[in-house]
Design a protein around this motif. Structure first.
Motif, short mmCIF file in Angstrom:
data_model
loop_
_atom_site.label_atom_id
_atom_site.label_comp_id
_atom_site.label_asym_id
_atom_site.label_seq_id
_atom_site.Cartn_x
_atom_site.Cartn_y
_atom_site.Cartn_z
N ASP A 169 0.74 -1.39 -0.77
CA ASP A 169 -0.25 -0.22 -0.36
C ASP A 169 0.85 1.23 0.08
N MET A 170 2.28 1.59 -0.38
CA MET A 170 2.59 2.36 -0.84
C MET A 170 2.61 3.08 -2.11
N ALA A 171 2.34 4.38 -1.47
CA ALA A 171 1.86 5.32 -2.11
C ALA A 171 3.10 5.87 -3.57
N GLN A 172 3.32 6.35 -4.94
CA GLN A 172 3.60 6.49 -5.56
C GLN A 172 5.21 7.08 -5.31
N ASP A 173 4.85 8.18 -4.85
CA ASP A 173 5.84 9.44 -3.86
C ASP A 173 7.21 8.16 -3.35
N GLU A 174 6.32 7.53 -2.50
CA GLU A 174 6.62 5.91 -1.48
C GLU A 174 8.03 5.40 -2.57
N ILE A 175 7.83 5.47 -3.77
CA ILE A 175 7.84 3.85 -4.38
C ILE A 175 9.34 5.10 -4.91
N ARG A 176 8.61 5.99 -5.53
CA ARG A 176 9.98 7.05 -6.86
C ARG A 176 10.97 7.04 -4.99
N GLN A 177 10.64 7.48 -3.86
CA GLN A 177 12.17 7.86 -3.42
C GLN A 177 12.57 6.46 -2.46
N LEU A 178 12.32 5.32 -2.54
CA LEU A 178 12.87 3.99 -2.39
C LEU A 178 13.62 4.02 -4.13
N ILE A 179 12.50 4.31 -5.18
CA ILE A 179 13.98 3.40 -6.09
C ILE A 179 15.01 4.74 -6.06
N ASP A 180 14.76 5.73 -5.60
CA ASP A 180 16.00 7.02 -5.80
C ASP A 180 16.62 6.83 -4.30
N LEU A 181 16.94 6.20 -3.60
CA LEU A 181 17.65 5.55 -2.68
C LEU A 181 18.36 5.09 -2.73
N ALA A 182 17.86 3.21 -4.20
CA ALA A 182 18.15 1.91 -4.18
C ALA A 182 19.65 2.56 -5.07
N ARG A 183 19.56 3.50 -5.61
CA ARG A 183 20.69 3.80 -6.80
C ARG A 183 21.76 4.82 -5.88
N GLN A 184 21.68 4.29 -4.68
CA GLN A 184 22.90 4.56 -4.09
C GLN A 184 23.53 3.30 -2.78
N PRO A 185 23.34 2.41 -3.47
CA PRO A 185 23.50 1.48 -2.84
C PRO A 185 24.93 1.19 -1.94
N ASP A 186 26.06 2.54 -1.36
CA ASP A 186 26.52 2.71 -0.68
C ASP A 186 26.18 3.18 0.31
N ALA A 187 25.07 4.04 0.54
CA ALA A 187 25.21 5.55 1.27
C ALA A 187 24.35 4.34 2.34
N ASP A 188 23.86 4.90 3.66
CA ASP A 188 23.50 4.45 4.77
C ASP A 188 21.89 4.57 4.41
N CYS A 189 21.22 3.24 5.12
CA CYS A 189 20.21 3.15 4.80
C CYS A 189 18.93 3.56 6.09
N ARG A 190 19.29 4.03 6.46
CA ARG A 190 18.27 5.17 7.64
C ARG A 190 17.01 5.78 6.85
N ASP A 191 17.38 6.69 5.77
CA ASP A 191 16.37 7.18 4.63
C ASP A 191 15.66 5.53 4.59
N VAL A 192 16.20 4.67 4.30
CA VAL A 192 14.65 3.52 4.13
C VAL A 192 14.01 3.39 5.17
N ASP A 193 14.49 3.19 6.00
CA ASP A 193 14.00 3.05 7.18
C ASP A 193 13.57 3.76 7.76
N ALA A 194 13.71 5.24 7.71
CA ALA A 194 12.54 6.21 8.56
C ALA A 194 11.58 6.32 7.34
N LEU A 195 11.20 5.84 6.08
CA LEU A 195 10.19 6.00 5.04
C LEU A 195 9.41 4.96 5.47
N LEU A 196 10.51 3.57 6.16
CA LEU A 196 9.18 2.52 6.13
C LEU A 196 8.03 2.82 7.18
#
Length: 152
Positions: free
Chosen positions: A57-84
């Protein structure tokens, strides 16, 4: 892979795939001389990812953010956790709203007495008397996959 093939492989409609491409969730595929779209395994993976996110039930904006975050594989995953975490909070709020809605509907249904006319219907009387209760929930959208204002 043609659009019909990728639609079959993902279980999504052709229209949905075109829509995801149009709004930028899916990168545009290569096109042949005759204009047909040709999808690669990358497109299939992305569509499966989008479909899994939508099933949560994720919104398009959430999915877009996750896709953007996935493009940064070496970044800290705190942003993904915060989104979830924000999405989970939204789901919990919706569950509370649905429980309140259920309670209201049960109360309305209990106002119905068998053998009466529509003019004497307790449910219709209750709906007319409870018009003010809907205004507090109108700020929240109960359409699956969408979010009210203030939710990412």
């Amino acid at each position: 892979m043609k659009i019909g093939d990728i639609a079959t492989a993902t279980g999504l409609s052709v229209e949905t795939i075109r829509y995801y491409e149009k709004i930028g969730l899916l990168p545009p595929p290569a096109r042949s001389e005759n204009g047909y779209r040709h999808y690669r395994p990358l497109h299939l993976e992305r569509l499966q990812f989008i479909k899994r996110c939508r099933s949560l039930d994720m919104a398009q904006d959430e999915i877009r953010q996750l896709i953007d975050l996935a493009r940064q594989p070496d970044a800290d995953c705190r942003d993904v956790d915060a989104l979830l975490a924000r999405h989970l909070q939204h789901v919990r709020e919706r569950l509370q709203e649905l429980a309140s809605l259920e309670q209201t509907l049960v109360q309305l249904q209990s106002a119905c007495s068998q053998g009466k006319t529509v003019r004497e219907c307790g449910i219709l009387d209750g709906l007319n008397a409870h018009q003010d209760t809907t205004s507090s929930t109108e700020a929240h959208n109960h359409v699956p996959g969408t979010h009210g204002k203030g939710h990412a």
